[in-house]
Design a protein around this motif. Structure first.
Motif, PDB file in Angstrom:
ATOM      1  N   GLU A   3     -16.027  -2.340  23.071  1.00 16.85           N
ATOM      2  CA  GLU A   3     -16.750  -1.372  22.887  1.00 16.85           C
ATOM      3  C   GLU A   3     -17.621  -0.836  22.023  1.00 16.85           C
ATOM      4  O   GLU A   3     -16.705  -0.371  20.910  1.00 16.85           O
ATOM      5  N   ARG A   4     -19.556  -1.172  21.547  1.00 19.20           N
ATOM      6  CA  ARG A   4     -19.417  -1.611  20.227  1.00 19.20           C
ATOM      7  C   ARG A   4     -20.733   0.040  20.158  1.00 19.20           C
ATOM      8  O   ARG A   4     -21.180   0.535  21.311  1.00 19.20           O
ATOM      9  N   ILE A   5     -20.799   0.261  19.378  1.00 20.46           N
ATOM     10  CA  ILE A   5     -21.680   1.713  19.228  1.00 20.46           C
ATOM     11  C   ILE A   5     -23.104   0.812  18.668  1.00 20.46           C
ATOM     12  O   ILE A   5     -23.210   0.125  18.012  1.00 20.46           O
ATOM     13  N   GLN A   6     -24.079   1.312  19.773  1.00 21.99           N
ATOM     14  CA  GLN A   6     -25.352   0.921  19.607  1.00 21.99           C
ATOM     15  C   GLN A   6     -26.163   1.642  18.016  1.00 21.99           C
ATOM     16  O   GLN A   6     -26.059   2.581  17.990  1.00 21.99           O
ATOM     17  N   PRO A   7     -26.625   0.600  17.327  1.00 24.28           N
ATOM     18  CA  PRO A   7     -26.664   0.875  15.786  1.00 24.28           C
ATOM     19  C   PRO A   7     -28.340   1.997  16.518  1.00 24.28           C
ATOM     20  O   PRO A   7     -28.996   1.089  17.306  1.00 24.28           O
ATOM     21  N   ARG A   8     -28.840   2.574  16.277  1.00 27.52           N
ATOM     22  CA  ARG A   8     -29.690   2.909  16.633  1.00 27.52           C
ATOM     23  C   ARG A   8     -30.257   4.509  15.264  1.00 27.52           C
ATOM     24  O   ARG A   8     -29.181   4.494  14.564  1.00 27.52           O
ATOM     25  N   THR A   9     -31.793   4.926  15.557  1.00 37.09           N
ATOM     26  CA  THR A   9     -31.514   6.332  14.828  1.00 37.09           C
ATOM     27  C   THR A   9     -32.050   7.082  15.574  1.00 37.09           C
ATOM     28  O   THR A   9     -32.717   7.149  16.354  1.00 37.09           O
ATOM     29  N   LEU A  10     -32.444   8.293  15.104  1.00 32.44           N
ATOM     30  CA  LEU A  10     -33.144   9.399  15.524  1.00 32.44           C
ATOM     31  C   LEU A  10     -34.342   9.306  15.985  1.00 32.44           C
ATOM     32  O   LEU A  10     -35.157   8.592  14.914  1.00 32.44           O
ATOM     33  N   LYS A  11     -35.290  10.028  16.999  1.00 33.60           N
ATOM     34  CA  LYS A  11     -36.162  10.239  17.299  1.00 33.60           C
ATOM     35  C   LYS A  11     -36.643  10.940  15.619  1.00 33.60           C
ATOM     36  O   LYS A  11     -36.394  12.169  15.342  1.00 33.60           O
ATOM     37  N   GLY A  12     -37.872  10.432  14.876  1.00 36.26           N
ATOM     38  CA  GLY A  12     -38.600  10.324  13.978  1.00 36.26           C
ATOM     39  C   GLY A  12     -38.475  10.106  12.316  1.00 36.26           C
ATOM     40  O   GLY A  12     -38.514  10.482  11.673  1.00 36.26           O
ATOM     41  N   PHE A  13     -37.032   9.765  13.117  1.00 34.68           N
ATOM     42  CA  PHE A  13     -36.080   9.615  11.419  1.00 34.68           C
ATOM     43  C   PHE A  13     -36.395   7.648  11.384  1.00 34.68           C
ATOM     44  O   PHE A  13     -36.393   7.160  12.709  1.00 34.68           O
ATOM     45  N   ARG A  14     -36.604   7.335  10.128  1.00 34.41           N
ATOM     46  CA  ARG A  14     -36.513   5.286   9.919  1.00 34.41           C
ATOM     47  C   ARG A  14     -35.873   5.075   9.345  1.00 34.41           C
ATOM     48  O   ARG A  14     -35.416   5.182   8.184  1.00 34.41           O
ATOM     49  N   ASP A  15     -35.634   3.803   9.288  1.00 34.08           N
ATOM     50  CA  ASP A  15     -34.942   2.584   8.101  1.00 34.08           C
ATOM     51  C   ASP A  15     -36.570   1.838   7.953  1.00 34.08           C
ATOM     52  O   ASP A  15     -37.075   1.892   8.310  1.00 34.08           O
ATOM     53  N   TYR A  16     -35.914   1.771   6.783  1.00 37.24           N
ATOM     54  CA  TYR A  16     -37.720   1.379   5.793  1.00 37.24           C
ATOM     55  C   TYR A  16     -36.617   0.203   5.379  1.00 37.24           C
ATOM     56  O   TYR A  16     -36.101  -0.346   4.475  1.00 37.24           O
ATOM     57  N   LEU A  17     -37.562  -1.169   5.613  1.00 35.64           N
ATOM     58  CA  LEU A  17     -37.410  -2.441   5.141  1.00 35.64           C
ATOM     59  C   LEU A  17     -37.799  -3.063   4.306  1.00 35.64           C
ATOM     60  O   LEU A  17     -38.896  -1.859   3.707  1.00 35.64           O
TER      61      LEU A  17
END
Length: 445
Positions: A3-17
């Motif tokens: 069981e892997r942890i689903q990679p995700r970000t919180l609502k309104g929070f972002r990754d910056y490429l």
RNA sequence: GUGGCUGUAGUUCAGUUGGUUAGAACGUCGGAUUGUGAUUCCGAAGGUCACGGGUUCGAAUCCCGUCAGCCACCCCA
């Protein structure tokens, strides 16, 4: 690993490429250099504060949006939702060592637990600058100049700084006997640009309890049109007899004259009596900045003067004036306008790893170019040259330095302009002076 | 926080009244091409159809919940 942890970000929070982060950093650098050019100094404060510091203001709305929790020691804490409250606390604590007037800029993330929308996030960056400890109108005027220089430096042509003075409105409200309900009135008035006169008059009547005549007077004031001198002339009779109003009017007039004297293009700055700003701590100048091509996105830079910033935290009287650039909203706007260049590389020069046996020669060449202050990326694998150039092309490098066994044996190097495809062969000897000169020539062109 | 719309490869999107093996383009990787990048050709990888439950012989498709995105209100940068 079942069981892997689903990679995700919180609502309104972002990754910056990188593609998003490079223009972001550029914008931050631009803001920083404009602020510094006026002598503002950098500060930073903790993201986390005691809850009582943040809720001191006590407005319901900020209370709802505040990220709050108990830390491991059971303390009630919260994430800062703007940079002004931390500045107030900071000033109350350190003003003795800092001296007055104190000019600072602060570029940092803030957090608000509100609903998201384009350009509106729960974690976002503000670029604030403030001058505290002086009531001089010069500081207000300088604020407008900073905002102007900032948007000019970012590369905008079509922006408009709308300026007003709270005293003008307060003066009228005093005359009308609505002074006690000024916050409600101002909040209603703030919706003029978006909702129009009908919405405002309705809110004035129902929420602020204004009479028909009062609504008419307020709207008359707020909808004054014309150039700056015309607006000032029209305001004079409306505010006659109100000490507050006349003072506000004077401050505005002084500002208009000063800004005209500095040569700011007249279209970029204007008195807009409808600008009120919802925040109730503003007491004098208020300012909002709009992009002409994107009025829907709202103000991208706002600010104003407050009488006593730190009164909640100290007896010291600390007036201030400053503004805040909404970096993320501005980036969203620039993206929509196609005003962001797309690069995902930070160094202008690419050095393919061509002849596998010559790695040290490449490293030396790269080191020489870097010593001249020019960034070089060296490819980590001796793959096919075509592949490496493809990589360079995709990333947006401007120059490739191509040197195979033949060139290296002859002490030479090709300097290839990736935009035009042209390539010139120069000597790589003498610490690469010829190579560096050629690179400079291409970058300069 | 309230309401509306949406969620299918990395990206943009197809996917018939619910039907068996979910497709394309672009991108990525490899090859044609052991010395030159937006061309061409060949090949490959990549999907628990956002997640969880329900209805059904059968669900990407219908229903409910959760999460996320967009829009409006609210508020504001």
């Amino acid at each position: 690993m079942s069981e892997r942890i689903q990679p995700r970000t919180l609502k309104g929070f972002r990754d910056y490429l990188p593609e998003a982060m490079i223009p972001r950093e550029w914008l931050i650098d631009t803001a920083r250099s404009v602020y510094r050019s006026y002598g503002f100094s950098p500060i930073d404060t903790p993201a986390l504060e005691y809850l009582e510091i943040l809720t001191g203001k006590g407005s319901e709305e900020t209370d709802k949006q505040l990220y709050r929790f108990q830390d491991h020691g059971g303390r009630d804490v919260g994430l800062r939702f703007d940079l002004t409250i931390p500045l107030a606390r900071f000033a109350a604590q350190h003003i003795q060592e800092l001296g007055i007037p104190f000019k600072r800029y602060h570029i940092a993330n803030v957090w608000r637990g509100e609903n998201t929308q384009r350009g509106r996030y729960r974690e976002f960056m503000q670029c604030d600058f403030d001058t505290i400890g002086t009531e001089s109108n010069s500081a207000d005027i300088e604020m407008v100049l900073v905002v102007h220089d900032l948007f000019a430096a970012i590369g905008f042509e079509d922006f408009q700084i709308h300026v007003n003075n709270r005293r003008v409105l307060n003066g009228l409200l005093e005359k009308l006997g609505l002074a006690e309900r000024s916050t409600l009135v101002l909040r209603a008035l703030d919706k003029l640009a978006k909702g129009g006169a009908k919405v405002v008059s309705q809110e004035l009547t129902t929420v602020a309890g204004a009479s028909e005549g009062q609504v008419r007077d307020i709207l008359q004031l707020a909808t004054l049109r014309g150039d700056n001198s015309q607006v000032l002339a029209q305001l004079t009779p409306l505010l006659a007899g109100s000490e507050t109003g006349e003072r506000g009017l004077n401050e505005l007039a002084e500002m208009v004259a000063a800004l005209d004297a500095t040569g700011i293009p007249s279209g970029r700055f204007g008195i807009d009596v409808s600008i009120a700003r919802g925040l109730d701590y503003y007491t004098g100048t208020v300012l909002e900045t709009f992009l002409e091509k994107l009025p829907g996105i709202g103000s991208v830079c706002s600010g104003g003067r407050y009488d006593n910033l730190a009164e909640l935290y100290t007896k010291e009287h600390l007036p201030g004036v400053g503004a805040s650039l909404g970096l993320d909203r501005l980036l969203a706007a620039m993206e929509e306008l196609g005003q962001l260049k797309k690069t995902s590389t930070t160094a202008p020069v690419f050095l393919p790893f061509f002849a596998a046996a010559h790695r040290d020669d490449y490293l030396r060449l790269a080191a020489n170019v870097r010593r001249a202050g020019i960034g070089v990326e060296f490819f980590p694998e001796a793959k096919k040259l075509g592949k490496q150039l493809q990589y360079a092309d995709k990333r947006g490098f401007r120059i490739a330095l191509i040197a195979g066994a033949d060139e290296l044996a002859a002490g030479q190097c090709q300097v290839k302009n990736l935009a035009t495809g042209e390539s010139t062969t120069v000597s790589a000897a003498e610490d690469g002076t010829a190579v560096i000169a050629e690179i400079r020539r291409i970058l300069g062109a």
